[in-house]
Design an enzyme around this catalytic site. Structure first.
Site, PDB file in Angstrom:
ATOM      1  CG  HIS A 170      -1.900  -1.059   1.273  1.00 16.99           C
ATOM      2  ND1 HIS A 170      -3.233  -0.853   1.021  1.00 16.99           N
ATOM      3  CD2 HIS A 170      -1.772  -2.375   1.515  1.00 16.99           C
ATOM      4  CE1 HIS A 170      -3.892  -2.006   1.120  1.00 16.99           C
ATOM      5  NE2 HIS A 170      -3.023  -2.942   1.428  1.00 16.99           N
ATOM      6  CE  LYS A 615     -12.788   4.441   3.478  1.00 16.72           C
ATOM      7  NZ  LYS A 615     -14.100   4.007   2.945  1.00 16.72           N
TER       8      LYS A 615
END
Length: 954
Positions: A170, A615
């Protein structure tokens, strides 16, 4: 960036109270900056150099409130993209070199503190051994041994002790591997320069310094002439190699002696506690480019790297063990090993009789070389020579398992001891034995990951072809579980050899078959984990077991199922975290599932996702949801009588679970760290932690130290006040989630603001990773992957995921009785590591935010009213959050408890101002339709520079 004072962080700043301590750092920064400035002038010309210097000085004036931000922006308003690129590169390379200087300074201060006899800091294993001294003495039966349960608790920890940093693909770290290597060379040269300058000064040393500085000048020039970022999006194979470079650079050398020390201190004999892992090449959740060939590449290249390392260490070890049979007694076991592979040449026989230790090592070298040939690994010619002649024959017997090689190395070790040569054992032999224990023949555990929806789709196709279920997806949960358990009760495959599958099913099974091949070739530890993303039910957990059975990695039996692969549910959203304990209860109530866990050492692993929960609900709600979930999961595991191991899916940024690893681990709830921990390492944080041996050792020590302390000591510290603290945090989380949702989920203008005020769409075009930036076109926050979500906010200097909603939550909670409730929060901050760490991480991320610069990004929003309104909401919440945090911590600044970061922020952030200003200007041109390739390149370079400077941006 030139002159003797041009690169001091701020020539006109007030004197630093720690000036004497930081003077070497300032000198290093000034020196490297001068080299870079000279290089910019020579390579890019005086005009570019003058523009860089003017921007730098103006940015410092802005910081001192002696200039307006518009003055920096005005410098670049009419500059062409082509002319802007060398300016961006200059500032980007400066922060890269500043990182080197800061890392070197940390090493220097650590040496000084150690030499002064100061106590080791938290996270240092020496501090941990001191804290555990009484417990270890009691367990060892020394004086003071009591009848408490501590020895049993220690035994339980040692039985399952495991610390695994897991590298992931990532990457917000956009630098190429070439730049990584150049940076390492600069670091080594700067360390050498520092050692020479602090030693005895004489003409020889002065000449050495001059040579080192000349070498540094060449390295800086090479950096300038090297492309910082990739010209094409990397393939997963590139990401695999990028991850392996950290093993080559540090981990292969650092982990074995660390494991040796841990074993010696804890008395856990030959157990390797630290074992690395990786997702790179096995994580196919949302990444269609992960194929069977990629799995073979990832496992094969890792094994090859390890074989080369072993072969080189054995070559050097053979040279070291020159003891003669004419002088020392030869242990019979060693003599048998030395004779294990016979040759016909008389000189070989004579040599073997005279130097049996060397010959024994040579036998190991030959069997390792034979294994490399059998597994397809390529060894360089240099490690296949002995006394200038090739070693090995085609009919040499290869090692099948690492335990065989370890047994031979143990034979040599025991023979040295028997011959009275124990004191001659080199660290190389010790480290090689511990390397085999730590890495086996596979180097790292490759995790497999896929989401539950993909499993359902694949099994629906397989069950339909096999006639097991016409429409598996239409079944309810009890029907699914019943069908899956029936399929897991035997070993009969679903498919025949000629079954025709869809393209996606063929690829999915191809990945699993490649994993099975790797297990056959390299051993079960090469693919020991299977992570189920979006795991919301028992059937979600059982579905991959059926797929593993199809490729031979699961053996079905109604009472005694077996698998070398551990099934791991990943709990990501806040709702998933809340439901996790219930899923565990239901799964462990099934006899076959409980039997499977029993067969895997009674260890059950659960992965916690930090990114999506943040999130989903914001910083406070996510952190508390994780804490509550761990408490509930610990209770569920205890009810079932299994040992629980958590896998923490932390990113680099605070919004993705980042922050100080030691503090985060000791802040876990009671029972959550039962001697074992796995944790992801992501993005530019990997480079910051593992690119240099010293830093790699310190970061691994911090993980081990925190794991042991959290397992064996009462680190929560709440006692009878736990219920009250939990209630307070629950209220704060509820209020924080509502405040967060009012903007992120409920404000109709938020998506437009986010997608246009940040470089989100441009991140999708930046060549930083093989994985798509989003699952689909962004219409809600849920559509986004966590990395671009966090990286976008960090680029625009808002850092929203790491703090938004906290100020409102704290203010609302205080309102009924401000004085009494503030005193409660201050007490929790003092006594509760979880609350203290939560606020400390928030303060760190807020210190890297800049609402003034964020306002410039807000001007990119097409609807000016939306841009101004939402930026105003964010700015007001930022100021409120800062006010609340300072009131609770009773500190004058956000970074009062972190002077090193405070100094870094103060000194380097003016260098970021031009990068942010240029990024906004280039984004404006790009979105207006400017097709100049230099505009796009310039945007990508600013992203790289900002990520490098912030260090934990994604």
């Amino acid at each position: 960036m030139a002159g003797t004072d041009a690169q001091s962080p701020d020539p006109d700043a007030q004197p630093d109270p720690f000036e004497e301590a930081v003077a070497p750092l300032r000198d290093d920064v000034r020196f490297l900056g001068t080299l870079l400035g000279d290089t910019v002038r020579e390579q890019a010309g005086q005009r570019v150099f003058d523009l860089v210097e003017t921007a730098r000085r103006t940015a410092f004036a802005v910081r001192r409130s002696e200039a307006e931000r518009d003055e920096v922006a005005a410098l670049f308003r009419n500059v062409s993209a082509a002319e802007a690129i060398p300016v961006i590169r200059a500032f980007s390379l400066f922060v890269l070199l500043a990182n080197v200087a800061e890392d070197l300074h940390q090493e220097r201060r650590r040496r000084i503190h150690t030499a002064a006899g100061e106590p080791p800091p938290d996270g240092d294993l020496e501090a941990t051994w001191t804290r555990l001294a009484g417990l270890l003495e009691e367990a060892g039966g020394g004086e003071g041994t009591s009848s408490s349960s501590s020895p049993t608790r220690l035994d339980d920890v040692l039985r399952t002790a495991r610390v695994s940093p897991v590298l992931t693909a990532h990457p917000t770290e956009t630098r190429r591997r070439t730049v990584f290597e150049l940076t390492r060379r600069v670091h080594r040269l700067m360390r050498r320069r520092d050692a020479l300058r602090t030693g005895v000064q004489d003409p020889v040393a002065e000449a050495d310094i001059a040579r080192v500085e000349a070498d540094l000048r060449r390295e800086v020039l090479t950096l300038w002439q090297t492309a910082i970022i990739r010209s094409e999006r990397p393939r997963i194979e590139d990401e695999v190699l990028a991850g392996l470079q950290y093993h080559q650079a540090t981990l292969l050398d650092v982990i074995p002696p660390l494991n040796a020390e841990i074993a010696e201190r804890l008395g856990c004999t030959d157990r390797a506690v630290v074992r690395p892992g990786s997702w790179i090449g096995g994580d196919r959740d949302g990444n269609p480019y992960v194929t069977g060939d990629v799995v073979r590449f990832a496992t094969g290249r890792a094994a090859e790297l390890l074989h080369v390392h072993y072969a080189e260490q054995l070559r050097l070890l053979e040279r070291e063990l020159s003891m003669s049979a004419r002088i020392v007694a030869v242990d019979p076991a060693l003599a048998a090993l030395a004779d294990a592979l016979t040759d016909t040449e008389a000189e070989e026989t004579a040599a073997r009789e005279d130097v049996p230790f060397r010959q024994a090592v040579r036998v190991i070298r030959r069997r390792l070389a034979a294994r490399a040939r059998a597994t397809g690994s390529s060894l360089p010619p240099s490690v296949l020579l002995s006394a200038g002649r090739p070693i090995g024959r085609d009919d040499d017997e290869p090692y099948n398992w690492p335990e065989e090689m370890l047994a031979d190395l143990d034979t040599i070790d025991a023979a040295l001891d028997a011959a009275g040569s124990g004191s001659l054992r080199s660290p190389r032999l010790r480290d090689l034995r511990w390397a085999v224990r730590s890495f086996g023949f596979h180097l790292q555990a490759l995790d497999m990951r896929q989401n539950s929806e993909s499993h359902e789709e694949l099994l629906s196709e397989l069950f339909a072809i096999a006639g097991v279920a016409e429409d598996y997806a239409a079944l309810d949960e009890p029907e699914r579980v019943e069908l899956l358990l029936r399929e897991l009760s035997h070993d009969r495959p679903l498919l025949g050899p000629r079954a025709e599958l869809s393209e996606s099913a063929t690829q999915e099974l191809g990945v699993l078959r490649a994993a099975a091949d790797a297990v056959d070739l390299l051993g079960p530890q090469v693919v020991p984990h299977y992570i189920v993303s979006m795991c919301g039910s028992v059937s979600d957990l059982l579905e991959p077991a059926v797929l593993l059975k199809e490729v031979g990695l699961f053996s079905g039996h109604p009472d005694e199922p077996r698998s070398s692969v551990r099934l791991i549910p990943l709990l990501e959203t806040i709702d998933d975290l809340a439901a996790g304990a219930g899923i565990l209860d239901d799964a462990l109530a099934i006899p076959a599932v409980r039997a499977l866990v029993r067969s895997q050492d009674d260890v059950l692993e659960v992965m916690l996702g930090y990114s999506d929960s943040n999130k989903d609900g914001g910083y406070l709600a996510a952190n508390w949801a994780l804490y509550e979930a761990e408490l509930a999961l610990v209770e569920a595991a205890a009810r079932a009588g299994v040992h629980l191991r958590f896998f923490h899916g932390r990113g680099g940024a605070v919004g993705r679970g980042g922050g100080n690893s030691y503090d985060a681990i000791v802040a876990q709830p009671p029972g959550a760290v039962q001697g074992a921990l796995r944790i992801t390492e992501q993005g530019e944080v990997i480079s910051a932690k593992y690119s240099e041996p010293g830093r790699a050792r310190r970061n691994l020590e911090a993980l081990v130290a925190a794991t042991l302390e959290a397992s064996l000591l009462d680190v929560e510290g709440l006692g009878e006040d736990a219920d009250e603290a939990y209630a307070v945090m629950s209220d704060l989380a509820r209020l924080g989630r509502a405040a967060y949702a009012s903007l992120v989920h409920d404000d109709p203008g938020f998506i437009e603001y986010f997608t246009t005020s940040t470089p989100l769409s441009e991140i999708g075009e930046l060549n930083i990773g093989s994985r798509p930036a989003s699952r689909k076109q962004t219409s809600t926050v849920d559509d986004l992957r966590a990395i671009p979500w966090v990286l976008s906010w960090s680029q625009s200097r808002v850092m929203l995921p790491g703090w938004f909603g906290v100020g409102t939550a704290l203010r609302q909670w205080l309102e009924p009785d401000p004085d009494e409730r503030l005193a409660t929060l201050r007490r929790l901050h003092r006594d509760w590591p979880f609350f203290r760490t939560t606020l400390s991480n928030l303060a760190q991320v807020m210190a890297k935010a800049d609402m003034g610069l964020a306002g410039r990004y807000a001007e990119l929003v097409p609807d000016g009213e939306v841009g101004r309104r939402i930026h105003g909401v964010i700015s007001e919440e930022f100021e409120l959050t800062r006010e609340m945090v300072l009131a609770i911590t009773q500190q004058e600044t956000l970074l009062h408890d972190n002077p090193a970061l405070a100094r870094s922020v103060r000194n380097r952030f003016p260098y970021l101002e031009p990068l942010n200003v240029l990024q906004v200007e280039l984004l404006r041109r790009y979105r207006a339709g400017d097709q100049d390739p230099d505009v796009r390149t310039g945007i990508q370079l600013t992203m790289n520079g900002l990520a490098t400077a912030l260090r934990n941006a994604g």
